[in-house]
Motif scaffolding. Structure first.
Motif, short mmCIF file in Angstrom:
data_model
loop_
_atom_site.label_atom_id
_atom_site.label_comp_id
_atom_site.label_asym_id
_atom_site.label_seq_id
_atom_site.Cartn_x
_atom_site.Cartn_y
_atom_site.Cartn_z
N GLN A 128 1.60 6.38 -6.93
CA GLN A 128 0.40 7.54 -7.40
C GLN A 128 0.56 8.81 -7.13
O GLN A 128 0.32 9.80 -7.88
CB GLN A 128 -0.97 7.09 -6.65
CG GLN A 128 -1.63 5.64 -7.16
CD GLN A 128 -2.52 5.09 -6.31
OE1 GLN A 128 -3.23 5.95 -5.46
NE2 GLN A 128 -3.35 4.22 -6.58
N LYS A 129 1.56 9.03 -5.99
CA LYS A 129 1.66 10.45 -5.57
C LYS A 129 2.74 11.28 -6.59
O LYS A 129 2.60 12.25 -6.91
CB LYS A 129 2.39 10.64 -4.35
CG LYS A 129 2.75 11.87 -3.78
CD LYS A 129 3.35 12.09 -2.16
CE LYS A 129 3.48 13.33 -1.88
NZ LYS A 129 4.05 13.42 -0.51
N GLU A 153 0.71 -1.09 -0.09
CA GLU A 153 -0.06 -0.05 -0.07
C GLU A 153 1.05 1.22 -0.03
O GLU A 153 0.76 2.07 -0.65
CB GLU A 153 -0.97 -0.11 1.35
CG GLU A 153 -2.24 -0.85 1.03
CD GLU A 153 -2.85 -1.01 2.50
OE1 GLU A 153 -2.85 -0.14 3.29
OE2 GLU A 153 -3.61 -1.96 2.39
N ASN A 198 0.73 3.85 -2.81
CA ASN A 198 0.55 5.37 -2.51
C ASN A 198 1.84 6.19 -3.16
O ASN A 198 1.36 7.46 -3.66
CB ASN A 198 0.38 5.57 -1.03
CG ASN A 198 -0.84 4.93 -0.53
OD1 ASN A 198 -1.86 4.79 -1.27
ND2 ASN A 198 -0.98 4.80 0.66
#
Length: 103
Positions: A30-31, A23, A27
């Motif tokens: 994606q950031k 996860e 994250n």
């Protein structure tokens, strides 16, 4: 073949830690993905070839703040737009065949 026995609770704990790590990785991806999608990034060799300069001249550009760069895992990267802007403005320092920098 070696067989290792561990408690079920230990296995579940390892699974949960791996899920959390996955996860965190997703994250972070994606950031920062939009940053890399917006702009093409070049490494030292690509910039030297594109500008027809030596690595030493590239170092001079960095030292004098003429070419911004980002460092990731001990490797420098340059935005294509920054390299193109420097090319358009004219190269202030360029090495000749002897490796001497002409101004």
């Amino acid at each position: 073949m070696e067989v290792i026995a561990i408690q079920k609770s230990t296995l579940e704990g390892m699974k949960n830690e791996l899920k959390e790590l996955l996860e965190l990785t997703e994250n972070a991806t994606q950031k920062y993905a939009p940053i890399f999608k917006e702009e093409k990034w070049l490494d030292n060799q690509e910039v030297c070839l594109m500008m027809n300069i030596t690595k030493r001249t590239l170092q001079t550009y960095k030292d004098k703040g003429l070419l911004p760069y980002s460092r990731l895992n001990r490797k420098n990267y340059y935005k294509l737009s920054d390299v193109q802007a420097l090319l358009k403005a004219g190269q202030p320092y360029k090495s000749n065949e002897d490796g001497v920098i002409d101004q």
